[in-house]
Design an enzyme around this catalytic site. Structure first.
Site, PDB file in Angstrom:
ATOM      1  CE1 TYR A  71      -4.131  -3.144   6.548  1.00  0.00           C
ATOM      2  CE2 TYR A  71      -3.476  -0.019   5.415  1.00  0.00           C
ATOM      3  CZ  TYR A  71      -3.350  -1.240   5.180  1.00  0.00           C
ATOM      4  OH  TYR A  71      -3.408  -2.001   3.949  1.00  0.00           O
ATOM      5  CB  THR A 108      -0.979   0.043   1.270  1.00  0.00           C
ATOM      6  OG1 THR A 108      -1.188   1.162   1.677  1.00  0.00           O
ATOM      7  CG2 THR A 108       0.044  -0.161   2.325  1.00  0.00           C
ATOM      8  CG  ASP A 109      -1.532   4.952  -0.984  1.00  0.00           C
ATOM      9  OD1 ASP A 109      -1.748   4.486  -0.202  1.00  0.00           O
ATOM     10  OD2 ASP A 109      -1.829   5.799  -1.707  1.00  0.00           O
ATOM     11  CD  GLU A 110      -2.507   3.691   4.551  1.00  0.00           C
ATOM     12  OE1 GLU A 110      -3.216   3.386   5.873  1.00  0.00           O
ATOM     13  OE2 GLU A 110      -4.598   3.839   4.165  1.00  0.00           O
ATOM     14  CE  LYS A 138      -0.443  -4.142   3.191  1.00  0.00           C
ATOM     15  NZ  LYS A 138      -0.836  -6.203   2.958  1.00  0.00           N
TER      16      LYS A 138
HETATM   17  P1  NAD Z   1      -9.889  -6.548   2.524  1.00  0.00           P
HETATM   18  O1  NAD Z   1      -9.970  -6.548   4.176  1.00  0.00           O
HETATM   19  O2  NAD Z   1     -11.346  -6.650   2.196  1.00  0.00           O
HETATM   20  O3  NAD Z   1      -9.920  -8.793   2.113  1.00  0.00           O
HETATM   21  C1  NAD Z   1      -8.440  -8.961   2.532  1.00  0.00           C
HETATM   22  C2  NAD Z   1      -8.652 -10.617   2.335  1.00  0.00           C
HETATM   23  O4  NAD Z   1      -8.287 -11.276   3.181  1.00  0.00           O
HETATM   24  C3  NAD Z   1     -10.507 -11.377   3.759  1.00  0.00           C
HETATM   25  O5  NAD Z   1     -11.803 -12.185   1.925  1.00  0.00           O
HETATM   26  C4  NAD Z   1      -9.891 -11.895   4.512  1.00  0.00           C
HETATM   27  O6  NAD Z   1     -11.151 -12.363   4.938  1.00  0.00           O
HETATM   28  C5  NAD Z   1      -8.590 -12.700   4.443  1.00  0.00           C
HETATM   29  N1  NAD Z   1      -8.029 -12.951   5.355  1.00  0.00           N
HETATM   30  C6  NAD Z   1      -7.917 -12.360   6.471  1.00  0.00           C
HETATM   31  N2  NAD Z   1      -6.902 -12.813   7.311  1.00  0.00           N
HETATM   32  C7  NAD Z   1      -6.255 -13.817   6.461  1.00  0.00           C
HETATM   33  C8  NAD Z   1      -5.087 -15.196   7.069  1.00  0.00           C
HETATM   34  N3  NAD Z   1      -4.900 -15.134   7.682  1.00  0.00           N
HETATM   35  N4  NAD Z   1      -5.703 -16.507   6.205  1.00  0.00           N
HETATM   36  C9  NAD Z   1      -5.956 -16.288   5.324  1.00  0.00           C
HETATM   37  N5  NAD Z   1      -7.213 -15.196   4.674  1.00  0.00           N
HETATM   38  C10 NAD Z   1      -6.968 -14.165   5.497  1.00  0.00           C
HETATM   39  O7  NAD Z   1      -8.701  -6.085   1.946  1.00  0.00           O
HETATM   40  P2  NAD Z   1      -8.520  -5.808   0.069  1.00  0.00           P
HETATM   41  O8  NAD Z   1      -9.078  -4.235   0.938  1.00  0.00           O
HETATM   42  O9  NAD Z   1      -9.576  -6.395  -0.353  1.00  0.00           O
HETATM   43  O10 NAD Z   1      -7.380  -5.348   0.731  1.00  0.00           O
HETATM   44  C11 NAD Z   1      -5.996  -6.746   0.017  1.00  0.00           C
HETATM   45  C12 NAD Z   1      -4.647  -6.034   0.137  1.00  0.00           C
HETATM   46  O11 NAD Z   1      -4.487  -4.763  -0.558  1.00  0.00           O
HETATM   47  C13 NAD Z   1      -4.010  -5.652   1.534  1.00  0.00           C
HETATM   48  O12 NAD Z   1      -2.804  -6.329   2.030  1.00  0.00           O
HETATM   49  C14 NAD Z   1      -3.836  -4.343   1.460  1.00  0.00           C
HETATM   50  O13 NAD Z   1      -2.888  -3.886   2.517  1.00  0.00           O
HETATM   51  C15 NAD Z   1      -3.884  -4.266   0.298  1.00  0.00           C
HETATM   52  N6  NAD Z   1      -4.155  -2.642  -0.263  1.00  0.00           N
HETATM   53  C16 NAD Z   1      -5.469  -2.411   0.200  1.00  0.00           C
HETATM   54  C17 NAD Z   1      -5.671  -1.328  -0.841  1.00  0.00           C
HETATM   55  C18 NAD Z   1      -7.636   0.021  -0.980  1.00  0.00           C
HETATM   56  O14 NAD Z   1      -7.551   0.769  -1.185  1.00  0.00           O
HETATM   57  N7  NAD Z   1      -8.371  -1.323   0.038  1.00  0.00           N
HETATM   58  C19 NAD Z   1      -4.756  -0.376  -0.675  1.00  0.00           C
HETATM   59  C20 NAD Z   1      -4.158  -1.008  -1.086  1.00  0.00           C
HETATM   60  C21 NAD Z   1      -3.490  -1.632  -0.951  1.00  0.00           C
HETATM   61  O1  TDX Z   2     -16.408   6.979   8.305  1.00  0.00           O
HETATM   62  C1  TDX Z   2     -14.972   6.987   7.842  1.00  0.00           C
HETATM   63  N1  TDX Z   2     -14.743   8.506   7.501  1.00  0.00           N
HETATM   64  C2  TDX Z   2     -13.922   9.241   7.314  1.00  0.00           C
HETATM   65  O2  TDX Z   2     -14.369  11.176   7.406  1.00  0.00           O
HETATM   66  C3  TDX Z   2     -13.897   6.202   7.656  1.00  0.00           C
HETATM   67  C4  TDX Z   2     -14.145   4.819   7.352  1.00  0.00           C
HETATM   68  C5  TDX Z   2     -13.183   7.007   7.249  1.00  0.00           C
HETATM   69  N2  TDX Z   2     -12.907   8.573   6.769  1.00  0.00           N
HETATM   70  C6  TDX Z   2     -11.618   9.140   6.077  1.00  0.00           C
HETATM   71  C7  TDX Z   2     -10.469   8.670   6.899  1.00  0.00           C
HETATM   72  C8  TDX Z   2      -9.193   8.937   5.901  1.00  0.00           C
HETATM   73  O3  TDX Z   2      -8.596   9.811   5.088  1.00  0.00           O
HETATM   74  O4  TDX Z   2     -11.913   8.485   4.356  1.00  0.00           O
HETATM   75  C9  TDX Z   2     -10.055   8.288   4.392  1.00  0.00           C
HETATM   76  C10 TDX Z   2     -10.168   6.576   3.764  1.00  0.00           C
HETATM   77  O5  TDX Z   2     -10.302   6.209   4.680  1.00  0.00           O
HETATM   78  P1  TDX Z   2     -10.519   4.738   4.897  1.00  0.00           P
HETATM   79  O6  TDX Z   2     -11.440   3.974   3.470  1.00  0.00           O
HETATM   80  O7  TDX Z   2     -10.303   4.171   5.999  1.00  0.00           O
HETATM   81  O8  TDX Z   2      -8.820   4.525   4.155  1.00  0.00           O
HETATM   82  P2  TDX Z   2      -7.355   4.450   4.520  1.00  0.00           P
HETATM   83  O9  TDX Z   2      -7.309   4.853   5.291  1.00  0.00           O
HETATM   84  O10 TDX Z   2      -7.354   5.590   3.412  1.00  0.00           O
HETATM   85  O11 TDX Z   2      -6.761   3.358   3.902  1.00  0.00           O
HETATM   86  C11 TDX Z   2      -7.437   2.341   2.622  1.00  0.00           C
HETATM   87  O12 TDX Z   2      -6.205   2.783   1.635  1.00  0.00           O
HETATM   88  C12 TDX Z   2      -4.877   2.897   1.873  1.00  0.00           C
HETATM   89  C13 TDX Z   2      -6.999   0.928   2.639  1.00  0.00           C
HETATM   90  O13 TDX Z   2      -8.471   0.589   4.250  1.00  0.00           O
HETATM   91  C14 TDX Z   2      -6.103   0.875   2.949  1.00  0.00           C
HETATM   92  O14 TDX Z   2      -6.151  -0.785   2.846  1.00  0.00           O
HETATM   93  C15 TDX Z   2      -4.920   0.404   2.075  1.00  0.00           C
HETATM   94  O15 TDX Z   2      -4.106  -0.063   2.402  1.00  0.00           O
END
Ligand code: NAD
Ligand code: TDX
Length: 342
Positions: A155, A127-129, A159
């Site tokens: 988190y 992730t970019d985080e 990562k």
């Molecule tokens: P998500 O939370 O929707 O899905 C995670 C999945 O992993 C779930 O299905 C969960 O059951 C499974 N999981 C959790 N623990 C596990 C374990 N111990 N063994 C097997 N499976 C397990 O997450 P997402 O948003 O789809 O993110 C997927 C990946 O992308 C993550 O690695 C996250 O860090 C990364 N990522 C997400 C975002 C975003 O915006 N959502 C952005 C950047 C990177």
């Molecule tokens: O209720 C809310 N109100 C609010 O203002 C929530 C849930 C979020 N926010 C804000 C927090 C952040 O600035 O919105 C922005 C986005 O929040 P999230 O959807 O929780 O995402 P973020 O914290 O940016 O992280 C996401 O992007 C990077 C993913 O959850 C991570 O898994 C990924 O690595």
């Protein structure tokens, strides 16, 4: 050439979209979806590919070494793509431990098995985080692949730890790895605890929309389909040992995102409720994807306007998917996270 690919976390948001994409694009590959089905995993996400002959689901935990080693021995994977993770920043503030276990130790178990059984590519979805945040008043600054890691939340620290371990396994053991670091994804099957699906689902129910702080924090939004095409390219053409950034070039303040959703749904801005800020809240993320574009020819197909329209339509057409989630355990999480504020 035929490939057997292990996709972990394929019952989650991005992994699920990637499963759909790969199963349909590569009928001669075999895609195995391994997921522990935590609160964030949902088999309904993979329903459309369930019957395909090049797809199989296995329930299991990436931190269970014995189980993972048995699985790798039996299946002899060519490639591993690791999406499995605890992914919600707010949950990591409430309870960091599971983030270290799944995101760091789970990654290590997968890499140990990949080494032992000769996997030809281990891809880590990051992730970019991991780069921390950027100031709001410096739009010229973007994260590049060599930007130092500098994390804010348990988190992002988990990562970044995993990323360092992946790079160490490459250097020390020669494990053939790649890493991608992407910006905030949005699109179908996004769990409604994250900003965009939370706001869409609550606005549709005429419920208060909890915006943290003053709503001025900025995120760079990437449609999940474009994330999938990028990982596909990296798997097939990316250079071993390299990190690739994936960004949408769609920076928006949280308030702008919420206002766009309200406008599209024809709902009033009076639904917006400002609530207490997230501790350690990152100000701004912005990704420079030049390397991915110039080396591998990647281009996103969505901009934020076309992507959010498609996403809102999906949530309108797939109410059953998210209503099931909202009516379950998630209800208790929402109460604990937001209390009486909204
Ligand atoms: P998500 O939370 O929707 O899905 C995670 C999945 O992993 C779930 O299905 C969960 O059951 C499974 N999981 C959790 N623990 C596990 C374990 N111990 N063994 C097997 N499976 C397990 O997450 P997402 O948003 O789809 O993110 C997927 C990946 O992308 C993550 O690695 C996250 O860090 C990364 N990522 C997400 C975002 C975003 O915006 N959502 C952005 C950047 C990177
Ligand atoms: O209720 C809310 N109100 C609010 O203002 C929530 C849930 C979020 N926010 C804000 C927090 C952040 O600035 O919105 C922005 C986005 O929040 P999230 O959807 O929780 O995402 P973020 O914290 O940016 O992280 C996401 O992007 C990077 C993913 O959850 C991570 O898994 C990924 O690595």
């Amino acid at each position: 050439m035929k490939q057997k690919i292990l996709v972990t976390g394929g019952a989650g948001f991005i992994g699920g979209n990637f499963i759909h994409y790969m199963v349909n694009k590569y009928p001669d590959y075999f895609i195995i979806n391994l997921d522990a089905l935590t609160y964030a995993g949902n088999l309904g996400t993979c329903e459309a590919v369930e019957e395909k002959s090049n797809y199989k689901f296995i329930k299991g935990d990436i931190t269970n070494r014995e189980f993972i080693f048995d699985l790798f021995e039996r299946e002899a994977f060519d490639m591993v793509v690791n999406f499995a993770a605890e992914s919600h920043v707010d949950r990591s503030v409430a309870d960091p431990e599971i983030f270290i276990k799944t995101n760091v130790l789970g990654t290590q178990v997968l890499m140990d098995a990949s080494r032992t059984f000769g996997v030809k590519r281990y891809h880590q979805v990051s992730t970019d985080e991991v780069y921390g945040d950027l100031p709001l008043n410096r739009p010229d600054l973007l994260f590049k692949e060599d930007t130092p890691l500098h994390t804010s939340s348990p988190y992002s620290a988990s990562k970044a730890s995993a990323d360092l371990l992946v790079l160490a396994y490459h250097r020390t053991f020669g494990l053939p790895i790649t890493i991608s670091r992407c910006s905030n994804n949005y699109g179908p099957y996004h769990f409604p605890e994250k900003l965009i699906p939370l706001m869409i689902s609550r606005a549709l129910n005429d419920e208060a929309l909890p915006v943290y702080g003053n709503g001025e924090n900025v995120r760079d939004w990437l449609h999940v389909y474009d994330h999938c095409t990028a990982i596909d390219l990296i798997l097939h053409k990316g250079r071993i040992g390299e990190v690739y950034n994936i960004g949408g070039n769609n920076e928006r303040t949280n308030l702008e995102v919420v206002q766009t959703i309200l406008k599209a749904l024809n709902k009033p801005e009076s639904l917006i409720t400002y609530v207490k800020d997230r501790p350690g809240h990152d100000l701004r993320y912005a990704i420079d994807s030049t390397k991915l574009k110039t080396e591998l020819g990647w281009e996103p197909t969505y901009n934020f306007e076309t992507g959010i329209k498609q996403t809102i339509e999906w949530y309108l057409e797939n109410k059953k998917w998210w209503e099931n989630i909202i009516s379950g355990d998630y209800k208790n999480y929402f109460k604990e996270q937001y209390g009486d504020q909204s």
